[in-house]
Enzyme design. Structure first.
Site, mmCIF file in Angstrom:
data_model
loop_
_atom_site.group_PDB
_atom_site.id
_atom_site.type_symbol
_atom_site.label_atom_id
_atom_site.label_comp_id
_atom_site.label_asym_id
_atom_site.label_seq_id
_atom_site.Cartn_x
_atom_site.Cartn_y
_atom_site.Cartn_z
ATOM 1 C CE LYS A 602 -4.086 1.502 2.545
ATOM 2 N NZ LYS A 602 -4.831 1.183 3.769
ATOM 3 N N GLY A 671 15.365 0.355 -2.919
ATOM 4 C CA GLY A 671 14.785 1.666 -2.617
ATOM 5 C C GLY A 671 13.758 2.068 -3.662
ATOM 6 C CD GLU A 674 15.756 9.977 -4.312
ATOM 7 O OE1 GLU A 674 16.300 11.052 -4.512
ATOM 8 O OE2 GLU A 674 16.269 9.078 -3.626
#
Ligand code: MOS
Length: 708
Positions: A602, A671, A674
């Site tokens: 989510k 990650g 970005e």
């Protein structure tokens, strides 16, 4: 690598601090209750460069309620001026327009603001250099790029390869200055007492603020405490403390025993907290008749500031994206009389991949190939830059999976082939990538009570990503406990050492420290307490991974030496361009990402969705217009600086492969903060070309560029 039993990780746990945020009970920095605060309104230089000849603060000081006017004439002397951005009010020099040259301290922010308007400043102005020119002769090679990356890379002979290539491309792409603009403008409360400094602020790293401000004021870092409980967005402009925080601390030093409150205005957010520098990027590609790249060159020119160098790592993705025997990337900067740039939303990758992925589209067309097949044909076996194998690289799978979901097969490859009621319709694709970091130096404390409740302590930051929630899930699995029994405390510099929320590395780096602390706790329970928690509870703290030689590109994982670690993605866009007005709409974006194991679907979906929205914003809207005569950003508010709003966003679909990475970190994640912005702008530009036949190489894609 990990033996974690999967329970909490992978579940769509709702944000644990959601209710507080929605109800308004979550106290952000500005809302911290302090006794008897005084209010500080900064004075910004109104010339681009020169010196202050005189300051007349008489009228301001005479206003009822004004406590002091702080200028270089009465400011406390700083212990260190090594950081020129933070070393304000130490001389009469003005280094850029908007530089802080003083502040008014008053009983209310209204009085302070009014009094600030009464301060008269006499300048001696000097002609500055404010404009980055393509042919700039004063370009130089910075020693390093942001995050420690090498400035240039060379392999083989690019010029010779281009001269003999069957197909070549030589194109220049430009991207504009952009500002981070988190929803919450930077706030600071500074309290000076007992020779120590206490700060409430919004930061991506409480210990980064502590470490950088302590020497400025000659304090032992232990004498500086930074608390940043909730943060209204980061986007890079809160990685480091800026002069506003130093000004607040100085004011607190001057006005004894009063907390000082300073909130930047939206307009000041365009001068005080950095920006993404504009870029001029030349890409040259060579390929053989089979569409195999033989040469890749990416030469970048960007401005930096005379006051402090920052060089964006714009071409680093080009180093590892595609195979080609002859390669070259270079970065050159020109130092101007402007504020210093800083990291912003995928610094390097976001503007760099706009250029590379636009060029790949152009090259695919020149080779007569489908842009997806062209990319897959040029997939490298190992990282072309380091020669290391990838820890995992599923770009081709993202492209194929995305093509299927997006309906790429039905696409007519010819530009300007589809017209619907006055709209030219096109689709485009681009690849996405972002490095996967594990930052050393992180440590966590875990305290367990006899009742089986766990408190996890780490100086991390939740900049709106849901870090608190994700870390609770990681802790739950590592401790084999229920999420309900875990409490995570972050955002205080007194907590165990944590790197800032930057480089999309927070969850991985803090999570790894928590996993290590959990391992230690279980070990200690077994060895010292026969496996059960003693009545008084037990506390352990993991050793920070060494930070000593933090010189090269952010290191960390024990596998970093053996594998190249990156996240990947495929971005698809559908655009509609109004044939008679050039208006661009983006009804559909679709991304498929290779992000290792998803900690929380989510929250992860939200992050990628947010990243793609930034990308849409970058493609069509964001543009800070710096006036080269005066040095200010002309459109310094949300009326003039447009960020994609609801009406600009159509359908955005986010997918990920769900393939765990065996090496990145104990969670097997990558990650995602970005990654979502990278490639989006190119996908949209490529779709605009497909719709119209017009190749826009300059962002943002505004309608004037389509009315040829
Ligand atoms: Mo990110 S621009 O490393 O905050």
């Amino acid at each position: 690598m990990s033996a974690l039993r999967i329970r909490a990780i992978g579940t769509s746990l709702a944000r644990l601090d959601g209710p507080e945020k929605v109800k308004g009970t979550a106290r952000y920095a500005w809302e911290q209750s302090v006794d008897c605060p005084a209010y500080l309104v900064p004075l910004e230089a109104t010339i681009a460069t020169g010196r202050i000849r005189g300051i007349d603060a008489g009228a301001a000081t005479a206003e009822p309620g004004v406590l002091a006017v702080l200028t270089h004439e009465n400011a406390p002397r700083l212990a260190s001026t090594a950081d020129p951005e933070l070393a304000i009010l130490q001389s009469d020099a003005v280094a850029f327009r908007g530089q802080l040259i003083g502040g008014v301290i008053a009983e209310s922010s209204e009085i302070a603001r009014h009094a600030a308007s009464l301060v008269r400043i006499d300048y001696e102005e000097r002609a500055g250099e404010l404009e980055l020119r393509r042919d700039g002769t004063d370009l130089y090679a910075p020693k390093n790029l942001n995050a420690g990356f090498t400035t240039d890379t060379f392999e083989g002979d690019v010029d010779a390869a281009l001269a003999s290539a069957a197909v070549t491309l030589d194109a220049t792409y430009t991207t504009p200055m952009e500002h981070a603009n988190p929803l919450e403008p930077n706030p600071t409360i500074a309290i000076w007492n007992d020779g120590g400094l206490m700060l409430y602020c919004a930061t991506q790293g409480v210990q980064m603020v502590q470490a950088l401000l302590a020497p400025v004021f000659g304090l032992d870092p232990q004498r500086v405490r930074v608390i940043s409980p909730y943060i209204g967005g980061g986007f890079g402009c809160r990685c480091f403390p800026y002069a506003d925080v130093a000004l607040a601390a100085m004011a607190a030093q001057l006005i004894a025993n009063r907390p000082i409150k300073l909130a930047l205005t939206r307009q000041q957010m365009f001068t005080q907290v950095g920006y993404r520098p504009p870029s001029i990027q030349r890409i040259r590609l060579g390929a053989d008749c089979g569409g195999r790249l033989t040469a890749i060159a990416h030469d970048v020119v960007q401005p930096t500031a005379k006051i402090k160098e920052f060089a964006e790592q714009t071409a680093i993705a080009t180093r590892m994206m595609y195979a080609a025997p002859n390669r070259r990337t270079t970065h050159r900067v020109a130092a101007l009389d402007i504020p210093a740039p800083n990291p912003l939303r995928g610094p390097g990758e976001a503007p760099g991949m706009f250029a590379l992925e636009s060029a790949m589209d152009e090259m695919a067309l020149a080779c007569g190939m489908d842009p997806i097949e062209f990319r897959i044909r040029n997939e490298p076996d190992v990282d072309p830059d380091s020669g290391l194998p990838f820890s995992s690289r599923h770009l081709a799978r993202c492209l194929r999976d995305g093509a299927r979901r997006f309906g790429w097969e039905a696409r007519d490859p010819n530009p300007r082939a589809r017209r619907e009621q006055g709209w030219l319709v096109g689709t485009g694709v681009a690849a996405s990538t972002y490095p996967t970091y594990l930052i050393p130096g992180n440590s966590a404390t875990i305290r367990v009570s006899a009742e089986g409740r766990y408190l996890v302590l780490i100086a991390a930051a939740d900049i709106g990503t849901g870090a608190r929630t994700a870390l609770s899930q990681i802790a739950a699995d590592a401790l084999e406990a229920r999420v309900e029994d875990i409490e995570v405390e972050i955002g205080d510099s007194r907590l165990p050492m944590a790197f800032m929320a930057g480089g999309s590395a927070g969850t991985a780096s803090w999570g790894a420290a928590i996993v290590e602390a959990a391992r230690l706790l279980r070990e200690r329970l077994l060895s010292d307490h026969g496996g059960s928690v003693p009545a008084e509870g037990l506390e352990v703290t993991s050793d920070p991974m060494r930070m000593a030689d933090h010189a090269g590109p952010l290191p960390g994982s024990p596998f970093q030496e053996k594998y190249a670690m990156h996240a990947f993605g495929a971005q698809f866009a559908e655009v509609r361009v109004r044939a008679d007005t050039g208006e661009v709409r983006v009804p559909r974006l679709l991304g498929v990402f290779d992000v290792g194991r998803m900690i929380n679907p989510k929250l992860g979906r939200s992050q990628l969705l947010g990243g793609m929205t930034w990308g849409l914003s970058m493609a069509l809207h964001e543009h800070s217009v710096l006036d080269p005569r005066f040095g200010h950003v002309v459109n310094h508010d949300f009326a003039g600086y447009h960020i994609a709003a609801h009406a600009d966003v159509g359908s955005i679909e986010v997918h990920w492969l769900g393939l765990e990475d065996p090496y990145t970190n104990p969670m097997g994640s990558k990650g995602i903060g970005e990654l979502g912005i990278v490639g989006t702008a190119a996908a949209i530009a490529n779709a605009v070309h497909h719709a119209t036949g017009i190749r826009v190489r300059d962002l943002p894609i505004t309608l004037d560029k389509l009315l040829q």
